[in-house]
Every structure is written in structure tokens, then in C-alpha cells.
Design a protein around this motif. Sequence first.
Motif, PDB file in Angstrom:
ATOM      1  N   VAL A 247      26.848 -52.138 -52.795  1.00 23.33           N
ATOM      2  CA  VAL A 247      26.478 -50.849 -53.380  1.00 23.33           C
ATOM      3  C   VAL A 247      25.723 -50.056 -52.322  1.00 23.33           C
ATOM      4  O   VAL A 247      24.683 -50.500 -51.825  1.00 23.33           O
ATOM      5  CB  VAL A 247      25.605 -51.018 -54.639  1.00 23.33           C
ATOM      6  N   THR A 248      26.245 -48.900 -51.967  1.00 17.38           N
ATOM      7  CA  THR A 248      25.611 -48.040 -50.970  1.00 17.38           C
ATOM      8  C   THR A 248      24.999 -46.827 -51.638  1.00 17.38           C
ATOM      9  O   THR A 248      25.656 -46.143 -52.434  1.00 17.38           O
ATOM     10  CB  THR A 248      26.618 -47.583 -49.908  1.00 17.38           C
ATOM     11  N   LEU A 249      23.740 -46.559 -51.320  1.00 15.81           N
ATOM     12  CA  LEU A 249      23.054 -45.349 -51.747  1.00 15.81           C
ATOM     13  C   LEU A 249      22.827 -44.499 -50.498  1.00 15.81           C
ATOM     14  O   LEU A 249      22.228 -44.972 -49.522  1.00 15.81           O
ATOM     15  CB  LEU A 249      21.718 -45.684 -52.408  1.00 15.81           C
ATOM     16  N   ALA A 250      23.305 -43.282 -50.511  1.00 13.15           N
ATOM     17  CA  ALA A 250      23.283 -42.449 -49.315  1.00 13.15           C
ATOM     18  C   ALA A 250      22.582 -41.120 -49.567  1.00 13.15           C
ATOM     19  O   ALA A 250      22.765 -40.497 -50.611  1.00 13.15           O
ATOM     20  CB  ALA A 250      24.703 -42.191 -48.819  1.00 13.15           C
ATOM     21  N   ILE A 251      21.786 -40.704 -48.598  1.00 11.28           N
ATOM     22  CA  ILE A 251      21.216 -39.360 -48.563  1.00 11.28           C
ATOM     23  C   ILE A 251      22.039 -38.565 -47.557  1.00 11.28           C
ATOM     24  O   ILE A 251      22.117 -38.924 -46.385  1.00 11.28           O
ATOM     25  CB  ILE A 251      19.731 -39.389 -48.160  1.00 11.28           C
ATOM     26  N   SER A 252      22.649 -37.485 -48.010  1.00  7.79           N
ATOM     27  CA  SER A 252      23.594 -36.749 -47.173  1.00  7.79           C
ATOM     28  C   SER A 252      22.886 -35.811 -46.201  1.00  7.79           C
ATOM     29  O   SER A 252      22.022 -35.025 -46.586  1.00  7.79           O
ATOM     30  CB  SER A 252      24.548 -35.930 -48.038  1.00  7.79           C
ATOM     31  N   ASP A 253      23.313 -35.890 -44.946  1.00  8.59           N
ATOM     32  CA  ASP A 253      22.860 -34.937 -43.933  1.00  8.59           C
ATOM     33  C   ASP A 253      24.039 -34.264 -43.260  1.00  8.59           C
ATOM     34  O   ASP A 253      23.898 -33.691 -42.180  1.00  8.59           O
ATOM     35  CB  ASP A 253      22.004 -35.640 -42.885  1.00  8.59           C
ATOM     36  N   VAL A 254      25.214 -34.312 -43.882  1.00  7.61           N
ATOM     37  CA  VAL A 254      26.409 -33.772 -43.241  1.00  7.61           C
ATOM     38  C   VAL A 254      27.010 -32.648 -44.080  1.00  7.61           C
ATOM     39  O   VAL A 254      26.963 -32.682 -45.311  1.00  7.61           O
ATOM     40  CB  VAL A 254      27.477 -34.867 -42.999  1.00  7.61           C
ATOM     41  N   PRO A 255      27.579 -31.643 -43.426  1.00  6.46           N
ATOM     42  CA  PRO A 255      28.253 -30.574 -44.168  1.00  6.46           C
ATOM     43  C   PRO A 255      29.366 -31.132 -45.044  1.00  6.46           C
ATOM     44  O   PRO A 255      30.189 -31.939 -44.593  1.00  6.46           O
ATOM     45  CB  PRO A 255      28.817 -29.680 -43.053  1.00  6.46           C
ATOM     46  N   GLY A 256      29.377 -30.736 -46.307  1.00  3.83           N
ATOM     47  CA  GLY A 256      30.403 -31.195 -47.228  1.00  3.83           C
ATOM     48  C   GLY A 256      30.111 -32.525 -47.882  1.00  3.83           C
ATOM     49  O   GLY A 256      30.890 -32.998 -48.717  1.00  3.83           O
ATOM     50  N   ASP A 257      28.986 -33.165 -47.517  1.00  6.48           N
ATOM     51  CA  ASP A 257      28.576 -34.443 -48.143  1.00  6.48           C
ATOM     52  C   ASP A 257      29.654 -35.509 -48.041  1.00  6.48           C
ATOM     53  O   ASP A 257      29.847 -36.312 -48.963  1.00  6.48           O
ATOM     54  CB  ASP A 257      28.190 -34.228 -49.611  1.00  6.48           C
TER      55      ASP A 257
END
Length: 423
Positions: free
Chosen positions: A179-189
Motif C-alpha cells: 500500500v503506497t501513500l503519496a504526496i504529489s509534487d508533480v504536475p497532473g498528480d
Amino acid sequence: MSIDYRGLLLDMFQAAVNAAAPALCVPAHLPPRPRGRTIVVGAGKAAASMAAAVEAHWNGPLEGLVVTRYGHGILCKHIEVVEASHPVPDEAGSKAARRILDKVSGLTADDLVLVLISGGGSALLASPADGIALADKQTISRALLKCGAHIAEMNTVRKHLSAIKGGRLAVAAPPAQVVTLAISDVPGDDLSNIASGPTVPDVTTRADALAVLKKYGIEISAAVARHLSDEASETPKPGDPRFANVTNSLVARPQKSLEAAAKVARDAGLPSVILGNAIEGEARDVGIVHAGIARQCGDWGQPLEIPCVLISGGETTVTVRGNGRGGRNAEFILSLGIAADARNGIWALAADTDGIDGSENNAGAILTPDTLRQAKCAGIDVKARLADNDAYSVFAVLNDLVVTGPTFTNVNDFRAMLVTKRN
């Protein structure tokens, strides 16, 4: 009504950062406790704070290791936190990545691998593929950072030179649940681009990686050339059965942070509009475009009547041609100021939500309606400084750097403009 515009800009930035705080956004996404072991691994500028949030809300035993940037560590009780170099990888990150692969190997179907991913993980998870030296990755990383390649291009190359990115972490873990929990830092997520998607199938190819290197004229060693010509070096693709037990979820994204900042502006009595959360391009070019939009507000009341607030996010790039101290947000602000030419009473702030603008000690910089005049009085040729990629030095002299230190999260760049008057 009198408004402290500088204070308002700083309050908006802080609201954007707070909206992505791991302590607030991680707990609601935690999976159920497994019958077996819980192994927590991860990488990124927010990895340590995400690990602390997991520990504070996890009901049961856990263990693991996460790697974060130097100075971004937080002490955890059960999860080891390793600090390493960013944006160019180092041996500390390489060793940590190899240890992470070891930790997720040999597990059972009753076990859970909880992966915590945030921006910066691409450099921090630096496990070179077989036959490639860390020095090769460091050389290519420096070249990609300097040439102005955008994040998707950089990550295409990184994935194909790695033993852990581009889905390879996930395929090392079966039969355990991932299970991966990610905080997005990229355009378009795009989950496959956050930290180069260590648990996400990769749609890019070795040919794509070679095309990026050719596009920017980046020389590669014989070892890298051999690796990229070998079919065995291809990343795992969508449909690979090894991803059957893998779940990837976003827990924070730039849009929510921009919305939080917009609310601060509205609460202060100023109309606001979000221009976009995925704006890319050369920082100085994006600055010119933003100045044009601000001028449209001042001259024509479009898209908003003044006074108003214009907000945007995304990730600009800088093609380094000079020898100055830069940072993409400081370069954006200096370009904006030059293009605006003191018209429309523009106040603006641009800063990286992780607290670090590139490799400098500032998060970004602030523009005031008086910036160009103050710079001239200080004997600063702002156009020459911009040409030398030396925006940091300009705002350091004017005492208009935004310095926050590490924020322990990362949802990309934040930009806000206050347009206060007509020409």
C-alpha cells in the motif's frame, strides 16, 4: 480597508503548506492492520514526517526505514530515518535504497508493506541498476538538472537506470500486500512520476530514456549505453501480475493547497482565481506570462476586477546558462518583476512548498511594487542578474527572500500575485 499585502502573501503560502501536512493528510488513508508484519519504507522530503504520522496513528507493531533529504529528518520510535543528498544522489541514499529492497524481500502474504512517497524520492532512492555506478547516476542527474529537462523527462531516465524506481520496489515485495501513500509534487498528480513511481507500473521505455538523453545532448558512459540497450533493463509495465496486490493512493495534492490559499485571500476580502495547478515551462517565461495576466486584470478587469489575487502551482524549470545563485522560484519572481515593470501595483510570492528553492537556503522570494526601484538604488542590474541565473542574490540584497527552513511536506511550487491598481 488597509491590507498588509506582504503578510497576506506569507499567510497564503503557509496555508498551502499546512493543507499538505502529513499529520493531517496521512491518518485517514492508513490501511487495516495485517495479520502479519507491517514494514514501513519510503523516500522523499516528507518521508520522515509521514513516518511520524503513521507511528502516531498505527494500532499495532511496525518497523521499517525511510530516507529523506539532509535536514528534513524527524525522530521516530520504530521507523529508522536516514538522511541523504538531494537533488544529486549520494552513497547514503544508495545504501538506504538497497536496505529498503532487502526489507521488502522474503515476506509472506500475511505481511503489509506500507510505502510512503513524496517529492524528492527520485534522488533519495538511488539504487543504481546492475552494472551502473553511482557516479554515472550523479553525472546524469547534474546534467538533467542543468539542461532544463522537465520532471517527466528526468524521471523517464531515472527509472531506467534504477534497481528500485519505475515499479521495481513493488515487484520485489510479493506475496506481501503493498500500500503506497503519496504526496504529489508533480504536475497532473501522475503517481508514476512522484519519486519516479517505485510502486507504479511504468509506461515509458528504454527508447524514451535514450531519446531524452539525446534531446539534451547528455553524454553517457559505455556502461549506461550497454544497460539501456539491454531488454532485461526494461521497467515492469501495466498488466504485470506482480502488481496485483499493490494499491497506490494520493493523500495530498497541489490543488488542495492552492484552494486553501485562495480561501485566505477571500477571507481577507479579495477575489481570487486559481490559474492552474500544473503550470510548467522555463521559470522566466512563466514569469512573463503571469505578468501579462496581471496586466489584463489591471487594464480590463479580466479574469478579475482589481484588487485581486491570482494563484498558480506546478513546477517550472531553469536552463542554467549563468554562474549566479538561482532557484526556479526566485528566477520566476525576478522575471515577473522585470516584465511587470512596476505597473499595476503587483505584489507576488513564489516559493517551493518543501521550503527549499532548488539548492539554496530559501523557499522562494517576494516581489513588491518597489522592487525594481530598490534594486536600481542598490546598483543592481536586474536584467543582467537574470541572464546570469542570479535571482537569489538580488532578493538577498533587498531582504525579500522567503526563508522557512524545511516544511516536512512537498506539493510543488506555490505562486500568488496581488494586483492592486490600474496602470
